[in-house]
Write a protein that holds these residues in place. Sequence first.
Motif, PDB file in Angstrom:
ATOM      1  N   ASN A  92      16.091  44.419  43.809  1.00  0.00           N
ATOM      2  CA  ASN A  92      17.365  43.816  44.177  1.00  0.00           C
ATOM      3  C   ASN A  92      17.381  42.320  43.874  1.00  0.00           C
ATOM      4  O   ASN A  92      18.375  41.794  43.346  1.00  0.00           O
ATOM      5  N   THR A  93      16.300  41.620  44.204  1.00  0.00           N
ATOM      6  CA  THR A  93      16.267  40.176  43.963  1.00  0.00           C
ATOM      7  C   THR A  93      16.298  39.855  42.467  1.00  0.00           C
ATOM      8  O   THR A  93      17.000  38.936  42.033  1.00  0.00           O
ATOM      9  N   MET A  94      15.556  40.614  41.664  1.00  0.00           N
ATOM     10  CA  MET A  94      15.562  40.369  40.219  1.00  0.00           C
ATOM     11  C   MET A  94      16.952  40.559  39.633  1.00  0.00           C
ATOM     12  O   MET A  94      17.444  39.713  38.862  1.00  0.00           O
ATOM     13  N   LEU A  95      17.590  41.651  39.990  1.00  0.00           N
ATOM     14  CA  LEU A  95      18.923  41.926  39.439  1.00  0.00           C
ATOM     15  C   LEU A  95      19.971  40.963  39.989  1.00  0.00           C
ATOM     16  O   LEU A  95      20.955  40.658  39.299  1.00  0.00           O
ATOM     17  N   SER A  96      19.780  40.460  41.199  1.00  0.00           N
ATOM     18  CA  SER A  96      20.709  39.460  41.748  1.00  0.00           C
ATOM     19  C   SER A  96      20.637  38.164  40.957  1.00  0.00           C
ATOM     20  O   SER A  96      21.660  37.512  40.708  1.00  0.00           O
ATOM     21  N   MET A  97      19.428  37.776  40.542  1.00  0.00           N
ATOM     22  CA  MET A  97      19.288  36.587  39.691  1.00  0.00           C
ATOM     23  C   MET A  97      19.951  36.806  38.344  1.00  0.00           C
ATOM     24  O   MET A  97      20.572  35.892  37.782  1.00  0.00           O
ATOM     25  N   ALA A  99      22.529  38.738  37.851  1.00  0.00           N
ATOM     26  CA  ALA A  99      23.972  38.672  38.110  1.00  0.00           C
ATOM     27  C   ALA A  99      24.448  37.226  38.213  1.00  0.00           C
ATOM     28  O   ALA A  99      25.536  36.881  37.719  1.00  0.00           O
ATOM     29  N   LEU A 100      23.658  36.365  38.828  1.00  0.00           N
ATOM     30  CA  LEU A 100      24.010  34.942  38.910  1.00  0.00           C
ATOM     31  C   LEU A 100      24.076  34.311  37.522  1.00  0.00           C
ATOM     32  O   LEU A 100      24.952  33.489  37.246  1.00  0.00           O
ATOM     33  N   SER A 101      23.148  34.687  36.647  1.00  0.00           N
ATOM     34  CA  SER A 101      23.162  34.132  35.291  1.00  0.00           C
ATOM     35  C   SER A 101      24.389  34.618  34.512  1.00  0.00           C
ATOM     36  O   SER A 101      24.977  33.858  33.735  1.00  0.00           O
ATOM     37  N   ILE A 102      24.789  35.861  34.728  1.00  0.00           N
ATOM     38  CA  ILE A 102      26.003  36.373  34.080  1.00  0.00           C
ATOM     39  C   ILE A 102      27.227  35.599  34.564  1.00  0.00           C
ATOM     40  O   ILE A 102      28.118  35.248  33.774  1.00  0.00           O
ATOM     41  N   ASP A 103      27.275  35.317  35.857  1.00  0.00           N
ATOM     42  CA  ASP A 103      28.386  34.551  36.412  1.00  0.00           C
ATOM     43  C   ASP A 103      28.465  33.164  35.773  1.00  0.00           C
ATOM     44  O   ASP A 103      29.547  32.699  35.404  1.00  0.00           O
ATOM     45  N   ALA A 123      32.679  40.835  41.626  1.00  0.00           N
ATOM     46  CA  ALA A 123      31.352  40.462  42.116  1.00  0.00           C
ATOM     47  C   ALA A 123      30.803  41.515  43.075  1.00  0.00           C
ATOM     48  O   ALA A 123      29.608  41.845  43.041  1.00  0.00           O
ATOM     49  N   ALA A 124      31.678  42.058  43.935  1.00  0.00           N
ATOM     50  CA  ALA A 124      31.250  43.116  44.852  1.00  0.00           C
ATOM     51  C   ALA A 124      30.818  44.367  44.093  1.00  0.00           C
ATOM     52  O   ALA A 124      29.855  45.042  44.484  1.00  0.00           O
ATOM     53  N   LEU A 125      31.504  44.673  42.992  1.00  0.00           N
ATOM     54  CA  LEU A 125      31.112  45.823  42.176  1.00  0.00           C
ATOM     55  C   LEU A 125      29.735  45.603  41.537  1.00  0.00           C
ATOM     56  O   LEU A 125      28.919  46.529  41.460  1.00  0.00           O
ATOM     57  N   MET A 126      29.483  44.379  41.094  1.00  0.00           N
ATOM     58  CA  MET A 126      28.177  44.073  40.511  1.00  0.00           C
ATOM     59  C   MET A 126      27.064  44.193  41.547  1.00  0.00           C
ATOM     60  O   MET A 126      25.986  44.738  41.272  1.00  0.00           O
ATOM     61  N   VAL A 127      27.333  43.717  42.756  1.00  0.00           N
ATOM     62  CA  VAL A 127      26.336  43.835  43.838  1.00  0.00           C
ATOM     63  C   VAL A 127      26.119  45.306  44.193  1.00  0.00           C
ATOM     64  O   VAL A 127      24.992  45.723  44.473  1.00  0.00           O
ATOM     65  N   ALA A 184      11.978  43.296  32.826  1.00  0.00           N
ATOM     66  CA  ALA A 184      12.312  43.027  31.426  1.00  0.00           C
ATOM     67  C   ALA A 184      13.821  42.874  31.237  1.00  0.00           C
ATOM     68  O   ALA A 184      14.284  41.964  30.531  1.00  0.00           O
ATOM     69  N   LEU A 185      14.600  43.743  31.865  1.00  0.00           N
ATOM     70  CA  LEU A 185      16.061  43.657  31.748  1.00  0.00           C
ATOM     71  C   LEU A 185      16.581  42.355  32.345  1.00  0.00           C
ATOM     72  O   LEU A 185      17.415  41.666  31.748  1.00  0.00           O
ATOM     73  N   SER A 186      16.098  42.004  33.534  1.00  0.00           N
ATOM     74  CA  SER A 186      16.544  40.768  34.187  1.00  0.00           C
ATOM     75  C   SER A 186      16.152  39.542  33.377  1.00  0.00           C
ATOM     76  O   SER A 186      16.941  38.596  33.225  1.00  0.00           O
ATOM     77  N   LEU A 187      14.933  39.543  32.830  1.00  0.00           N
ATOM     78  CA  LEU A 187      14.483  38.409  32.024  1.00  0.00           C
ATOM     79  C   LEU A 187      15.329  38.275  30.759  1.00  0.00           C
ATOM     80  O   LEU A 187      15.694  37.152  30.359  1.00  0.00           O
ATOM     81  N   PHE A 188      15.648  39.388  30.136  1.00  0.00           N
ATOM     82  CA  PHE A 188      16.494  39.341  28.931  1.00  0.00           C
ATOM     83  C   PHE A 188      17.871  38.759  29.260  1.00  0.00           C
ATOM     84  O   PHE A 188      18.393  37.911  28.523  1.00  0.00           O
ATOM     85  N   ILE A 189      18.462  39.213  30.365  1.00  0.00           N
ATOM     86  CA  ILE A 189      19.787  38.708  30.755  1.00  0.00           C
ATOM     87  C   ILE A 189      19.718  37.226  31.080  1.00  0.00           C
ATOM     88  O   ILE A 189      20.597  36.441  30.679  1.00  0.00           O
TER      89      ILE A 189
END
Length: 344
Positions: A92-97, A99-103, A123-127, A184-189
Amino acid sequence: MNLLNLFLELLIVLIAAVSLVANLLVLLCFTCSAQVRAQVPGIFIMNLSFCNILISVLNMPSTLVGIVKWEKPFGDLFCSTVSFMDTFLTTNTMLSMAALSIDRWIAVVFPLTYPSKMRLKNAALMVSYVWLHSLGFSLTALLLSWLDYSQVYASCTLHLGDPHNEGRGGFVVFTAVFHGCTFALSLFILCFAYLKVLQVARFHCKRIDIITVQTLLLIVDIHPSVKQRCLLEQKKRRQRAIKKICIFIGSFVLCFAPYVITRLAELALSVKINCSWGIISKCLVYSKAASDPFVYSLLRQQYKKALFEVCNRVLRRNSYSLSGHSSPSGMENESYTHKELTSC
């Protein structure tokens, strides 16, 4: 007592204390400040802080007990619960970071359409997706009994008890896919989004500086020292942007990469992971929970303002209560003085 173990125990206590206090301050800002609540990134930051608080309350103490006793803490049921939460919260924490970068990417690259693309609903849908993604991997590991105490990390985490188990092949595939779809996915994003942000920010800064200098030249003959100051300010803005992006990406890699690489390396039966290194890599993951509030929120102007307003409210309330308690005695003293003057 082993000095290294003592150091690790003190380190986990310190990380847990800093993480708990800092993330609670972030939630306090979100609760008390309408300005923070109105911003879309606040949704992602609140979710990140909530996960970090749970890590500080559940996972860090269990790892501390594991280091002290070198055995499974508080029985099988508790360990399974903590293992489930460890997998869920880390994902959850990795994907939240991410999501912040996408924002930030949408805000900088598409500033005119940002309000329509990044509403609170979106944003709620992304969470929601972040939670479903995290629950999917956590429930799969739980149902396949791949959550147990690992002595290498002194933690209840994703672990296959018997390395020669018949289900080892499935565990290896699951672990590889899990880290590929999270780290890997979070780092790429993160890399894609923030590098695009840096590219666009540098382009806009350059255009603004060129327009400013040309305008000054049309108005008045610009002195060389003024031009030099403009160029120096442009360089400082670039350096600040690069520094922030390096902190965002660098802290993610520094805290998560050693742990993920260690988890992938231990899949090979010929590789034996040292317990001290395993615990250190786990502590690096925990340190991200302590650094996130400062990296993403508390050092920003909106959160500083919110904390300042909260402190003012508390101080005014305390001063009001103190003045309220002191007023009766003051009235009595004033009355007593008036009587003395009258009698004289």
